[in-house]
Design a protein around this motif. Structure first.
Motif, PDB file in Angstrom:
ATOM      1  N   LEU A  59      -0.830   5.618  17.708  1.00 56.03           N
ATOM      2  CA  LEU A  59       0.154   4.563  17.955  1.00 56.03           C
ATOM      3  C   LEU A  59       0.802   4.733  19.319  1.00 56.03           C
TER       4      LEU A  59
ATOM      5  N   THR B 196       7.178   4.327  16.332  1.00 57.17           N
ATOM      6  CA  THR B 196       7.254   3.999  14.906  1.00 57.17           C
ATOM      7  C   THR B 196       6.604   2.667  14.579  1.00 57.17           C
ATOM      8  N   HIS B 197       6.325   1.847  15.602  1.00 53.69           N
ATOM      9  CA  HIS B 197       5.705   0.542  15.363  1.00 53.69           C
ATOM     10  C   HIS B 197       5.072   0.054  16.658  1.00 53.69           C
TER      11      HIS B 197
ATOM     12  N   SER C   6       5.795  -6.328  18.742  1.00 54.00           N
ATOM     13  CA  SER C   6       5.348  -7.663  18.376  1.00 54.00           C
ATOM     14  C   SER C   6       4.940  -8.448  19.623  1.00 54.00           C
TER      15      SER C   6
END
Length: 782
Positions: free
Chosen positions: A227, A327-328, A331
């Motif tokens: 990630l 963590t992500h 978008s």
């Protein structure tokens, strides 16, 4: 030529049809020179060199006349269109028309409104051939000024005649043949193009790009699976998408690559995903790929970024060291994607800022050239000459307080997020309010950092870590384009900037990543208005290093006639005025003192002193200058930073070739850069009303400068002193015309193309990595 400012538009450049002299009869078209009809023509060997040297000088990038791009066979095959790219009246977004991206074949382009310039089967001959013949039939008087009917203004209306319209075009524009408004092609060049067109304009033999181990290494790095690797790769892509990437070391020139998002994985043919902005959603699955650049390298779009083992190690240290965790994945929704402080919040701010600083000149150049070929929106909002320095990372607010950006990220959103749904007035009010709140928050942090209100020291400004020349930069605005040089070049300017990380990143996302050249006028205007904030905040950061009792006075001198506007008084007003400065000053000119102290810190960062423009006690001689250079530069020092009526007569950029010997191998190049003075650059309209021509100056640059030379001067080494003496005596346009006749190379001059060829070759010898074809569409008719 009148200096007109369009409403934020990226103005339409000089093009294929603007001559306005009427003619009642179709001019006789010259027959092409004879060449064997059966002799095979090679596009690469016979045709491309002619196109590169004589056509690409005007026909390249988005601002190619009629969008006819001749730097590759694909561009020639696509043809021309009447649809403009730059349109300051556009109420709706236009469909992108990027060569090699938005359509894959000539048939697809023709379905989008382009017409062929190569196919003559149904129109009495290829349009290109007929345009060439029209020019050959009516050569201009050698060495004379062009007739006034030959339009050269960049904002004039273009005809862009389709093949069936050529006869009417030729009657109305008898001087509108190609190459437009210049000396004719050599007979053998015209013969090569004519024979190629007669043979059906065959293209090059397809050849597979050679496999490169460097490409494989970097595609593997950019397509890591973790990630953290994916987030960093996206950040790098959004900052490299306009770059010409190279692995070359030293003086090698290419090959060059573009980073793209592809539907296909490394090892397979690239299938580029076409999106308007680099942070638009590419779909569920894609890979970052390095696509070879196969068109002619032109200087105005050639923004070089070096890759290689040292770069890879640096990026690993900046972005994959430490203990940060993602963590992500950010978008692609516009509300987050258009704001880098939200999208990349988990990457340490220190790493992001240092990444920008390491190659600050590259990033500032992207503001100027960026995705639009020429930086109209960027340069409409800046002064003609200013210096840039940067806050040291250890003093940057976003590094000192890692939570600062998280707390303020929503105040730092950019016009691209809201330009579609908000009315322009509402957009302006909203961003003014957000900037005001952000600047208040920044001032509060500054109070905590400096509770005793002592103010900054000199080491609050980045010193390039003692060796990096990106620490000090100079920007020159040349009407609707600009150039960025390493070091502080020229006399001490009117203004200077100091940028911190939030300013630097926002300018990039406002003018580059978030800018749509095909966008509606509302997008263009909102981008321009937002840039006003960033300019003033950069200037205010510089002022914070000056004595408190001088800041308001100096700032007001930069904004004569604009000190009552709301941005000046409220949004971007000077804050933290109760903080002093710990930098010692001893004269009445603290601005000069601060700049001189920055220059004195490190010779490796500052570079050689600019003795041409900052010669305190003439003569000032470079230690390594030859006797010829010494004599030339002593003469040129007399015009640097000198005011007078002669200055306003000069074009924006004049190239001076000093002949040293008959071979040209030792000839010298200098550039005279015309700096226009303004009361302020704070308004969208009325630039002519804010001009101060009596305060214009000239900066003398040793060597090549810019992408758009406006005039060539050529003289013997022994005539430089006389050239300068006569230049200083110019008073009006008649004087300039005689001066140009004596020393200049006009568009119609038989030396025009030879001079262009020599300059191109000399630039390749001097700087092969950054060399490219100059754009001559702005060449003046003196």
């Amino acid at each position: 030529m009148p200096r007109r400012r369009l409403l934020l538009a990226l103005a339409v450049l000089a093009a294929c049809a603007a001559c306005t002299r009427p003619a009642h009869e179709t001019p006789e078209i010259a027959a092409p020179p004879e060449r064997s009809a059966t002799a095979p023509i090679s596009f690469e060997r016979d045709v491309k060199p002619v196109l590169d040297a004589r056509c690409v000088v005007c026909h390249a990038c988005y601002d190619a006349p009629c969008q006819l791009q001749l730097g590759s066979y694909a561009g020639a095959e696509r043809g021309a269109t009447k649809r403009p790219v730059y349109d300051n009246t556009r109420l709706l977004n236009a469909s992108p028309m990027r060569l090699g991206v938005d359509a894959r074949s000539a048939e697809q382009w023709h379905a989008k409104g382009f017409h062929s310039v190569l196919d003559g089967a149904e129109s009495g001959g290829a349009l290109m051939a007929r345009m060439l013949s029209l020019a050959a039939a009516r050569p201009f008087a050698a060495g004379e000024r062009l007739p006034a009917s030959v339009g050269l203004d960049i904002d004039r209306t273009l005809s862009c005649a389709a093949p069936r319209e050529f006869d009417g075009y030729a009657r109305e524009h008898p001087d509108g043949g190609m190459p437009y408004g210049t000396a004719p092609l050599a007979r053998e060049q015209l013969a090569a193009l004519s024979a190629w067109l007669d043979q059906g304009a065959p293209g090059p033999t397809p050849a597979a790009a050679p496999a490169s181990p460097d490409v494989a290494i970097w595609e593997s790095f950019l397509n890591g699976a973790s990630l953290e690797e994916r987030v960093v790769a996206r950040y790098l892509y959004e900052h490299w998408f306009v770059a010409h990437l190279t692995f070359a070391e030293g003086g090698a020139d290419g090959p060059f690559y573009r980073i793209v998002r592809s539907r296909t994985a490394p090892g397979e043919p690239i299938d580029e995903i076409a999106t308007v902005r680099p942070y638009d959603d590419p779909g569920p699955q894609f890979w970052y790929r390095l696509r070879p650049i196969d068109e002619t390298i032109v200087h105005k779009t050639h923004i070089v970024y070096r890759l290689g083992p040292a770069r890879l190690a640096r990026l690993q240290k900046l972005f994959r060291g430490g203990d940060w965790k993602a963590t992500h994945f950010p978008s692609y929704a516009p509300a987050q994607a258009s704001n880098p402080f939200l999208a990349f919040a988990e990457i340490p701010p220190r790493s992001r800022y240092q990444f920008l600083l390491d190659d600050a000149r590259y990033f500032v150049m992207t503001f100027i050239r960026g995705p639009v070929c020429r930086g109209q929106v960027a340069v409409d909002v800046i002064d003609d000459h200013f210096f840039i320095a940067f806050i040291d990372p250890d003093r940057d607010p976003s590094v000192v307080d890692p939570e600062f950006l998280r707390r303020n990220a929503k105040l730092l959103d950019l016009p691209a997020e809201h330009a579609e749904e908000l009315a322009l007035v509402r957009l302006w009010v909203e961003y003014d309010l957000k900037q005001r709140r952000y600047m208040k928050s920044r001032a509060e942090l500054y109070d905590r950092i400096d509770p005793e209100r002592r103010g900054p020291t000199l080491d609050w400004i980045w010193d390039g870590d003692g060796a990096n020349r990106n620490a000090l930069l100079t920007v020159f605005r040349n009407f609707d384009n600009a150039e960025v040089l390493a070091g502080f070049v020229g006399e001490i300017p009117k203004t200077a900037w100091v940028m911190d990380y939030p300013i630097f990143e926002r300018i990039y996302y406002n003018l580059v990543a978030g800018y749509d050249v095909y966008g509606k006028v509302r997008h263009q205007v909102s981008t321009r208005l937002y840039m006003d904030h960033l300019r003033m905040q950069s200037e205010n950061t510089f002022l914070a290093f000056l004595p408190p009792d001088r800041r308001a006075e100096i700032r007001a001198s930069w904004y004569v006639g604009a000190t009552r506007q709301l941005d000046y008084l409220l949004t971007d007003r000077q804050r933290a005025l109760d903080h002093g400065t710990q930098i010692p000053y001893s004269t009445g000119d603290p601005k000069r003192e601060l700049i001189e102290q920055l220059l004195a810190r490190s010779a490796s960062v500052s570079g050689p002193p600019d003795l041409l423009n900052r010669c305190a006690a003439p003569p000032c001689d470079r230690p390594d200058a030859t006797p010829v250079e010494r004599a030339a530069e002593r003469a040129l020092q007399q015009i640097a930073a000198v005011k007078g009526p002669w200055v306003r007569l000069l074009p924006e950029v004049s190239v001076l070739r000093v002949r040293v010997d008959a071979t040209g191998a030792r000839d010298l190049v200098y550039t005279l850069v015309h700096n226009d003075a303004h009361t302020n650059v704070a308004f969208l309209f009325g630039e002519d009303d804010r001009r101060l021509p009596a305060d214009d100056t000239v900066t003398v640059v040793r060597g090549h400068f810019g992408s758009y030379p406006n005039f060539f001067f050529e003289l013997a080494a022994g005539d430089v002193e006389r050239f300068v003496r006569e230049l200083l005596r110019l008073v009006d346009a008649r004087d300039l015309e005689h001066f140009a006749a004596r020393y200049g190379v006009r568009r119609s001059d038989p030396r025009f193309w030879a001079m262009s060829d020599w300059l191109r070759g000399d630039l390749r010898r001097a700087n092969p990595v950054e060399a490219g074809v100059y754009d001559l569409a702005r060449y003046a008719n003196l």
